[in-house]
Each structure stands twice: as structure tokens, then as C-alpha cells.
Design a protein around this motif. Sequence first.
Motif, PDB file in Angstrom:
ATOM      1  N   LEU A  76       0.810  -1.220   0.000  1.00 17.67           N
ATOM      2  CA  LEU A  76       0.000   0.000   0.000  1.00 17.67           C
ATOM      3  C   LEU A  76       0.843   1.269   0.000  1.00 17.67           C
ATOM      4  CD1 LEU A  76      -2.996  -0.813   2.381  1.00 17.67           C
ATOM      5  CD2 LEU A  76      -2.751  -1.168  -0.085  1.00 17.67           C
ATOM      6  N   TYR A  77       2.026   1.219   0.580  1.00 20.78           N
ATOM      7  CA  TYR A  77       2.854   2.418   0.686  1.00 20.78           C
ATOM      8  C   TYR A  77       3.846   2.475  -0.472  1.00 20.78           C
ATOM      9  CZ  TYR A  77       0.991   2.752   5.431  1.00 20.78           C
ATOM     10  OH  TYR A  77       0.164   2.856   6.521  1.00 20.78           O
ATOM     11  N   LEU A  78       3.381   2.994  -1.606  1.00 22.14           N
ATOM     12  CA  LEU A  78       4.230   3.157  -2.786  1.00 22.14           C
ATOM     13  C   LEU A  78       4.723   4.597  -2.863  1.00 22.14           C
ATOM     14  CD1 LEU A  78       2.010   1.144  -5.296  1.00 22.14           C
ATOM     15  CD2 LEU A  78       4.038   0.333  -4.067  1.00 22.14           C
ATOM     16  N   PRO A  79       5.843   4.843  -3.532  1.00 15.75           N
ATOM     17  CA  PRO A  79       6.425   6.193  -3.539  1.00 15.75           C
ATOM     18  C   PRO A  79       5.531   7.253  -4.165  1.00 15.75           C
ATOM     19  CG  PRO A  79       8.010   4.568  -4.330  1.00 15.75           C
ATOM     20  CD  PRO A  79       6.692   3.875  -4.237  1.00 15.75           C
ATOM     21  N   ASP A  80       4.744   6.879  -5.162  1.00 13.05           N
ATOM     22  CA  ASP A  80       4.000   7.883  -5.917  1.00 13.05           C
ATOM     23  C   ASP A  80       2.500   7.887  -5.653  1.00 13.05           C
ATOM     24  OD1 ASP A  80       3.815   5.394  -7.076  1.00 13.05           O
ATOM     25  OD2 ASP A  80       3.838   6.117  -9.136  1.00 13.05           O
ATOM     26  N   ARG A  81       1.984   6.857  -4.958  1.00  9.94           N
ATOM     27  CA  ARG A  81       0.552   6.845  -4.667  1.00  9.94           C
ATOM     28  C   ARG A  81       0.220   5.748  -3.671  1.00  9.94           C
ATOM     29  NH1 ARG A  81      -2.402   5.552 -10.216  1.00  9.94           N
ATOM     30  NH2 ARG A  81      -4.083   6.331  -8.892  1.00  9.94           N
ATOM     31  N   PHE A  82      -0.978   5.841  -3.114  1.00 12.18           N
ATOM     32  CA  PHE A  82      -1.441   4.831  -2.173  1.00 12.18           C
ATOM     33  C   PHE A  82      -1.942   3.619  -2.954  1.00 12.18           C
ATOM     34  CE2 PHE A  82      -4.673   3.430   1.114  1.00 12.18           C
ATOM     35  CZ  PHE A  82      -3.710   2.987   2.019  1.00 12.18           C
ATOM     36  N   GLY A  83      -1.611   2.436  -2.486  1.00 12.07           N
ATOM     37  CA  GLY A  83      -1.902   1.218  -3.229  1.00 12.07           C
ATOM     38  C   GLY A  83      -3.366   0.993  -3.528  1.00 12.07           C
ATOM     39  N   LEU A  84      -4.252   1.342  -2.589  1.00  9.89           N
ATOM     40  CA  LEU A  84      -5.678   1.128  -2.838  1.00  9.89           C
ATOM     41  C   LEU A  84      -6.220   2.076  -3.895  1.00  9.89           C
ATOM     42  CD1 LEU A  84      -7.015   0.416   0.768  1.00  9.89           C
ATOM     43  CD2 LEU A  84      -6.476  -1.226  -1.051  1.00  9.89           C
ATOM     44  N   ASP A  85      -5.663   3.289  -3.986  1.00  4.74           N
ATOM     45  CA  ASP A  85      -6.040   4.195  -5.074  1.00  4.74           C
ATOM     46  C   ASP A  85      -5.617   3.610  -6.418  1.00  4.74           C
ATOM     47  OD1 ASP A  85      -7.034   5.961  -3.201  1.00  4.74           O
ATOM     48  OD2 ASP A  85      -5.190   7.140  -3.099  1.00  4.74           O
TER      49      ASP A  85
END
Length: 223
Positions: free
Chosen positions: A55-64
Motif C-alpha cells: 500500500l505504501y508506494l512512492p508515488d501513490r497509495f496502493g488502494l487508489d
Amino acid sequence: MIRVLVVDDDFMVARIHVGFVERVDGFEVVGTASTGAEAVRAVEELRPDLLLLDLYLPDRFGLDLLAELRAGPHPCDAIVITAAKESESVRSAVRLGVADYVLKPFGFPDLEERLRRYAAQRAVLERAEVVGQDDVDRVFSRVSAGGAVVLPKGLSPETARLVEGTLSGAGGTLSASEVAEGVGISRVSARRYLEHFVAVGRADVRLRYGSTGRPERLYRWTG
């Protein structure tokens, strides 16, 4: 084979997850991605069946990211793998229909169990032929955390165990009539249990054609 894309921004963690997945029969890793943008491109190019999604990706939230992919031309399933313990993240994941939610850190046996559970649920959907309510119940059946199949309404765990024991101990194929005789139930009841086991991937069925009449359905336990 179930095609898996591993999405995690930590290179070493992604390698571990790749190794875990490749140890489970029926699954293959088709690629990795470390950002949301890379994941979008990888899904478009590789068309995986399943994401292992941090879920914690550098460019966006994983669920988005998952919501965007679900609305796109190549929607895929997802198992969330994350350190995110926030209740809202879990609720959002449920609303998006993720197959599972795994908190880091975890070991191989935990992921293996969840992958096998996902494969069983996927088999239900792929094999389902919906004619009546019993068929719908089989589609919505689930495998519990302990690996036991949650039976559709009207089927009892005790009888299911007897049917399982009769079929698995046969060492080959049996008809519904043969299972019914071995268990002491009606042929119609035996067939309901057998068809359920087929739907959740624990039994196979093939047809034996005679000279006249309908072909006979023969069942084999696969476990």
C-alpha cells in the motif's frame, strides 16, 4: 497457471515475495513493479491475474492504484501485503474486494495458505454454472482461515466428511450412486456434496458415455 505481479517499492522485499510465490504450485510471477506508475504499465503489458500489492508506494497509495486498475481494461485481483494496520485501510480494501490482507512481516507458510485459498475461490468462479440457488451458494462459498471449506446452506460438515472419506479412499473414480451407497445417503444428496467439492477445486469430474441415455458423472478426489 495464475499469473502474479509483485508490487513493492522495497527491492529486497519484492525478491522475497517472488521467491515465496514461485514455491507454490499453480502460480507464476510474471513481473515486479516498485511504483504505481510501473504497476499500471506492467498490468497493461503483462495482464496478470493477481497483484501482491504493497500500500505504501512512492508515488501513490496502493488502494487508489487498485481502484484505477479495476476501472481499466485489464482489471485483476489483489492480495494486499502491507504494514498498514489502520482500520480505514482495511475497510477500504474490503470495499474494493481484495482477496486477502496480509500484514508484514510474515513467513512463507502464511502466504502459501492464502494463495491456495485464493486459488480455490478462483476455481469456484471459473467452474460455476448458475442454474439455481444451490449454484449461487457454491459461488459464494469461502475457504476458512483453517483451510476448511464453508459449506453452502443445506450441507452438513459431518456428511461432507463422510463423502470426502469415501471418495478420497477410493483410489480412483466413483459415481454419485457409489458414494451414496458407501455413505448411506440418497444419490441426490451425494451428488450435491460431490458437485460442491468439484466447485471448490477438491474433486474432478468426467463423463462416462454408455450406449444409451445420459452420460454418467464420475468423481475423483484431488484434495
